[in-house]
Scaffold this motif. Structure first.
Motif, mmCIF file in Angstrom:
data_model
loop_
_atom_site.group_PDB
_atom_site.id
_atom_site.type_symbol
_atom_site.label_atom_id
_atom_site.label_comp_id
_atom_site.label_asym_id
_atom_site.label_seq_id
_atom_site.Cartn_x
_atom_site.Cartn_y
_atom_site.Cartn_z
ATOM 1 N N UNK A 35 -38.846 -5.843 18.935
ATOM 2 C CA UNK A 35 -37.381 -5.825 18.896
ATOM 3 C C UNK A 35 -36.782 -4.604 19.597
ATOM 4 N N UNK A 36 -37.080 -3.411 19.079
ATOM 5 C CA UNK A 36 -36.417 -2.216 19.590
ATOM 6 C C UNK A 36 -36.741 -1.961 21.068
ATOM 7 N N UNK A 77 -33.855 -0.226 26.060
ATOM 8 C CA UNK A 77 -34.829 0.202 27.061
ATOM 9 C C UNK A 77 -34.587 1.625 27.556
ATOM 10 N N UNK A 78 -33.457 2.206 27.169
ATOM 11 C CA UNK A 78 -33.122 3.544 27.666
ATOM 12 C C UNK A 78 -33.834 4.654 26.894
ATOM 13 N N UNK A 79 -34.394 4.323 25.740
ATOM 14 C CA UNK A 79 -35.058 5.330 24.924
ATOM 15 C C UNK A 79 -36.570 5.248 25.097
#
Length: 283
Positions: A238-239, A244-246
């Motif tokens: 999920x995350x 996608x920026x982290x």
């Protein structure tokens, strides 16, 4: 009592593992964002007010050179980049190319600036203070002040999770000690007979140690499966696909957390058992 020990250990070790993973994620996010943190020193132009600007006057070449020299001479500064008005205007045109405000600015109305890369982004306050007092500086913007509330929240979450897990681990240790103490008390006659016939302390201790170790290992197994499943369904599926920026932790971090949980679980099974059976080994 044994079932209660297993459940308490599983829950406490799961929280401990989640606290470790949260700590690893915070470190990853900090490392990625700290590398990108810069201080922007905006210089005066004719239309700006405030800061160290003179009304109706922009920063002179001498002031610009003095600002650059002061920044480069600061021991906390790694690199200094100069962005001219023309470069700032090109970036403005690129960002707002489809916006109606594109024609609202000209190159002369843009502020030239210095972008400062720090050796240690956490030590930004001295550079900001020095730059703010230089003639020709209108404003100093540091991204650290924008990220600091987020980092404080992440650190708070990290320590809250670890704190709760430590309390539950303490409860599990006390419960293990109480369970072993009750088991030793009910078998005190047998222990006395074994002592009379010359049984060693290790021989007497081993059944209690194995009992607590089995309960501890079951707790480690359950908590390990819980943490791995939580990572798989929450982070991996999920995350990572949604944000996608982290930077995200991976299975290497999960393995490290599970190994730490196993070490804590085994220690939690052995130490309270040794403390709880001392009295009966002296019979």
């Amino acid at each position: 009592m044994t079932v209660a020990v297993v459940v308490t250990m599983a829950v406490s070790l799961s929280l401990f593992g989640l606290g470790l993973l949260t700590s690893m994620e915070v470190d990853l996010v900090k490392g990625r964002w700290y590398d990108k943190i810069e201080i922007s020193v905006f210089l005066c132009i004719k239309t700006t007010t405030g800061g160290m600007c003179e009304d109706g006057k922009g920063a002179t070449d001498a002031q610009r050179d003095a600002i650059q020299a002061a920044l480069q001479g600061n021991p906390e500064v790694a690199q200094v980049f100069y962005e001219s008005k023309e470069a700032a205007f090109e970036e403005f045109q690129r960002v707002f190319k489809d916006s109606p405000i594109l024609g609202s600015r000209t190159a002369d109305e843009m502020q030239d600036s210095f972008r400062v890369k720090l050796i240690n982004p956490e030590n930004y306050q001295g550079v900001v203070s020095e730059a703010s007092g230089l003639q020709g500086v209108q404003n100093v913007q540091d991204l650290q002040s924008l990220f600091e509330p987020l980092f404080k929240w992440l650190n708070g979450l990290q320590w809250a999770t670890i704190g709760m897990s430590v309390l539950l681990l303490l409860a599990a240790g006390l419960q293990i000690a109480n369970t072993i103490r009750m088991a030793a008390f009910t078998r005190r006659r047998e222990i006395g007979i074994m002592r009379l016939v010359g049984a060693s302390n290790l021989y007497i201790l081993l059944p209690f140690l194995l009992e607590s170790l089995v309960a501890g290992l079951i707790g480690v197994l359950v908590s390990g499966i819980t943490v791995a499943a939580g990572y798989l369904f929450i982070i991996e599926r999920n995350a990572k696909t949604s944000i996608r920026t982290l930077p995200w932790i991976d299975w290497t971090h999960v393995t490290t957390a599970i190994l730490a949980m196993a070490a804590v679980g085994i220690a939690l099974a052995i130490i309270p058992t040794l403390l709880a059976t001392r009295k009966y080994l002296r019979i």
